[in-house]
Scaffold this motif. Structure first.
Motif, PDB file in Angstrom:
ATOM      1  N   ILE A 103       0.781  -1.202   0.146  1.00 18.03           N
ATOM      2  CA  ILE A 103       0.097  -0.267   0.167  1.00 18.03           C
ATOM      3  C   ILE A 103       0.881   1.188   0.134  1.00 18.03           C
ATOM      4  N   LYS A 104       1.622   2.041  -1.043  1.00 25.09           N
ATOM      5  CA  LYS A 104       2.123   2.971  -1.270  1.00 25.09           C
ATOM      6  C   LYS A 104       0.929   3.917  -1.139  1.00 25.09           C
ATOM      7  N   THR A 105       1.702   5.011  -0.341  1.00 26.83           N
ATOM      8  CA  THR A 105       1.380   6.471   0.238  1.00 26.83           C
ATOM      9  C   THR A 105       2.039   7.763  -0.560  1.00 26.83           C
ATOM     10  N   PHE A 106       1.074   8.280   0.120  1.00 26.75           N
ATOM     11  CA  PHE A 106       2.052   9.661  -0.832  1.00 26.75           C
ATOM     12  C   PHE A 106       1.283  11.095   0.585  1.00 26.75           C
ATOM     13  N   GLY A 107       2.095  12.099   0.877  1.00 25.85           N
ATOM     14  CA  GLY A 107       1.082  13.011   1.752  1.00 25.85           C
ATOM     15  C   GLY A 107       1.550  13.474   2.960  1.00 25.85           C
ATOM     16  N   GLN A 108       1.605  13.769   3.946  1.00 22.46           N
ATOM     17  CA  GLN A 108       2.624  13.771   4.926  1.00 22.46           C
ATOM     18  C   GLN A 108       1.972  12.920   6.096  1.00 22.46           C
ATOM     19  N   HIS A 109       2.926  12.840   6.953  1.00 14.42           N
ATOM     20  CA  HIS A 109       2.824  11.684   8.033  1.00 14.42           C
ATOM     21  C   HIS A 109       1.193  12.301   8.765  1.00 14.42           C
ATOM     22  N   THR A 110       0.841  11.097   9.038  1.00 20.48           N
ATOM     23  CA  THR A 110      -0.505  11.500   9.895  1.00 20.48           C
ATOM     24  C   THR A 110      -2.123  11.208   9.541  1.00 20.48           C
ATOM     25  N   LYS A 111      -1.359  12.346   7.786  1.00 21.20           N
ATOM     26  CA  LYS A 111      -2.356  12.241   6.845  1.00 21.20           C
ATOM     27  C   LYS A 111      -2.239  12.126   5.709  1.00 21.20           C
ATOM     28  N   SER A 112      -1.958  11.157   5.912  1.00 18.15           N
ATOM     29  CA  SER A 112      -1.697  10.489   3.825  1.00 18.15           C
ATOM     30  C   SER A 112      -2.668   9.956   3.487  1.00 18.15           C
ATOM     31  N   LYS A 113      -1.984   9.611   1.827  1.00 16.13           N
ATOM     32  CA  LYS A 113      -3.086   9.186   0.650  1.00 16.13           C
ATOM     33  C   LYS A 113      -2.514   7.772   0.019  1.00 16.13           C
ATOM     34  N   ILE A 114      -3.712   7.029  -0.591  1.00 13.68           N
ATOM     35  CA  ILE A 114      -3.056   5.773  -1.322  1.00 13.68           C
ATOM     36  C   ILE A 114      -2.558   6.205  -2.482  1.00 13.68           C
ATOM     37  N   LYS A 115      -1.203   5.617  -2.735  1.00 14.25           N
ATOM     38  CA  LYS A 115      -1.402   6.832  -4.156  1.00 14.25           C
ATOM     39  C   LYS A 115      -1.378   5.198  -5.214  1.00 14.25           C
ATOM     40  N   ASN A 116      -1.302   3.906  -4.720  1.00 12.94           N
ATOM     41  CA  ASN A 116      -1.135   2.386  -5.492  1.00 12.94           C
ATOM     42  C   ASN A 116      -0.430   1.784  -4.649  1.00 12.94           C
ATOM     43  N   ILE A 117      -1.693   0.415  -4.840  1.00  9.45           N
ATOM     44  CA  ILE A 117      -1.339  -0.509  -4.400  1.00  9.45           C
ATOM     45  C   ILE A 117      -1.105  -1.689  -5.091  1.00  9.45           C
ATOM     46  N   ASP A 118       0.361  -2.410  -4.774  1.00 11.19           N
ATOM     47  CA  ASP A 118       1.050  -3.855  -5.782  1.00 11.19           C
ATOM     48  C   ASP A 118      -0.085  -5.331  -5.407  1.00 11.19           C
ATOM     49  N   THR A 119      -0.685  -5.336  -6.808  1.00  9.02           N
ATOM     50  CA  THR A 119      -1.682  -5.988  -6.819  1.00  9.02           C
ATOM     51  C   THR A 119      -1.169  -7.816  -6.926  1.00  9.02           C
ATOM     52  N   ASP A 120       0.167  -7.585  -7.769  1.00 11.53           N
ATOM     53  CA  ASP A 120       0.884  -8.608  -7.855  1.00 11.53           C
ATOM     54  C   ASP A 120       0.935  -9.515  -7.362  1.00 11.53           C
ATOM     55  N   PHE A 121       1.646  -8.840  -5.528  1.00 10.48           N
ATOM     56  CA  PHE A 121       1.953  -9.698  -4.882  1.00 10.48           C
ATOM     57  C   PHE A 121       0.806 -10.177  -3.801  1.00 10.48           C
ATOM     58  N   LEU A 122      -0.262  -9.612  -3.621  1.00  7.63           N
ATOM     59  CA  LEU A 122      -1.563  -9.662  -3.018  1.00  7.63           C
ATOM     60  C   LEU A 122      -2.128 -11.088  -3.775  1.00  7.63           C
ATOM     61  N   GLU A 123      -1.990 -10.987  -5.040  1.00  5.71           N
ATOM     62  CA  GLU A 123      -2.355 -12.456  -5.724  1.00  5.71           C
ATOM     63  C   GLU A 123      -1.895 -13.645  -6.086  1.00  5.71           C
ATOM     64  N   ASP A 124      -0.133 -13.181  -5.697  1.00  6.10           N
ATOM     65  CA  ASP A 124       1.345 -14.093  -5.464  1.00  6.10           C
ATOM     66  C   ASP A 124       0.530 -15.047  -4.519  1.00  6.10           C
ATOM     67  N   GLN A 125       0.155 -13.908  -2.819  1.00  6.50           N
ATOM     68  CA  GLN A 125      -0.341 -14.492  -1.752  1.00  6.50           C
ATOM     69  C   GLN A 125      -1.591 -14.858  -1.746  1.00  6.50           C
ATOM     70  N   LEU A 126      -2.501 -15.042  -2.482  1.00  7.48           N
ATOM     71  CA  LEU A 126      -3.511 -15.564  -2.765  1.00  7.48           C
ATOM     72  C   LEU A 126      -3.482 -16.393  -2.955  1.00  7.48           C
ATOM     73  N   ARG A 127      -2.603 -17.045  -4.668  1.00  5.16           N
ATOM     74  CA  ARG A 127      -2.231 -18.505  -4.616  1.00  5.16           C
ATOM     75  C   ARG A 127      -2.143 -19.224  -3.356  1.00  5.16           C
ATOM     76  N   GLN A 128      -0.938 -19.233  -2.547  1.00  5.81           N
ATOM     77  CA  GLN A 128      -0.928 -19.545  -1.758  1.00  5.81           C
ATOM     78  C   GLN A 128      -0.852 -20.132  -0.477  1.00  5.81           C
ATOM     79  N   PHE A 129      -2.299 -18.776  -0.217  1.00  4.56           N
ATOM     80  CA  PHE A 129      -2.922 -19.004   1.563  1.00  4.56           C
ATOM     81  C   PHE A 129      -3.905 -18.342   0.842  1.00  4.56           C
TER      82      PHE A 129
END
Length: 287
Positions: A103-129
């Protein structure tokens, strides 16, 4: 990925070990029915408040980078306990911090916003778990520092993950559904089975504290079917979706209440209104 859903459980839902065990049994039953799950959790109970109290004993102006590092501890505690519980009952589970979940973010600490998410890694993990338990409220920035997302951060994490993975999102809390008005003030308030994104945004902006506006905006922008229900309850909750998907159309959906804001009207001697504002009290003053 087919049969994938994102589920989010708030702090009161995971406030004790017994509650975590109950949720784990529920998740295990869904896995046995052929589902894959990404489960986003908040810190247990008042953990975040206790951490802030500790900081308050040191300073009223903490370094925000270090504050983010501290506050992320609460969610990491929950994901570990839930993953340990799920694995113990035979459900293949892996816990992931916000950084590990990509979960990649940008902006200030304590008030950051989400920039993008690495779905390839999550999909790989879901094949194992079968279940990935992800720490809500947190991510990481370009400097690989832990960041937090501010108020409603876990809801935002859950809906963003659902948007990235193109699947529905279910948010479980201590209320059964969205109501036409506040059931604490009006016990006869009716639950709503369906609400549009636009209606939910209006209700949230006008004082309905069920969902944070940020997460509803993400759901609307990425057309994520969003469900709100009570944790481990068989009572039907509310689906929040696009206007075009609603089965019923209503002129009025709900009424949001805010007892701290009343109308203030300023009028001239001829009773012609010259100024209108909203404040915390209600009065009329003649000038």
């Amino acid at each position: 990925m087919e049969n994938l859903s994102v589920l989010k459980f708030g702090g009161t839902s995971v406030g004790t070990i017994q509650k975590i065990k109950g949720i784990s049994d529920y998740l295990s039953s869904r896995v046995k029915n052929g589902e894959k799950l990404i489960v986003v959790v908040s810190a247990m109970g008042k953990t975040t408040d206790h951490l802030l109290e500790q900081v308050g004993q040191i300073t009223n102006n903490p370094d925000t980078r270090e504050l983010d590092t501290l506050l992320a501890v609460g969610e990491q505690n929950t994901i570990s306990l839930m993953a340990i519980t799920l694995n113990d009952i035979g459900t293949r589970t892996r816990s992931l911090t916000g950084m590990q979940a990509g979960i990649k973010t940008f902006g200030q600490h304590t008030k950051s916003k989400i920039k993008n998410i690495d779905t390839d890694f999550l999909e790989d993990q879901l094949r194992q778990f079968d279940v990935l338990v992800v720490a809500g409220f947190q991510g990481f920035n370009d400097n690989k520092e832990i960041t937090t997302l501010g108020r409603g951060g876990s809801d935002t994490s859950a809906v963003a993950l659902a948007a990235a993975m193109a699947c529905p999102c279910e948010i479980y809390t201590d209320v059964t559904s969205v109501f036409g008005t506040d059931p604490r003030l009006y016990p006869d308030a009716k639950p709503l089975s369906q609400v549009s994104y636009e209606e939910m945004l209006e209700l949230s902006a006008l004082g309905a504290g069920v969902l944070e506006t940020r997460c509803v905006e993400i759901a609307k922008n990425y057309n994520v079917p969003l469900y709100l229900g009570k944790t481990l309850s068989e009572t039907r909750g509310t689906w929040i979706m696009a206007n075009t998907d609603l089965l019923e159309k209503k002129v009025v959906t709900g009424v949001a209440l805010d007892n701290d804001i009343l109308h203030v009207t300023l009028v001239d001697k001829d009773k012609r209104r010259v100024l209108y504002k909203t404040y915390s009290t209600s009065w009329t003053y003649q000038v």
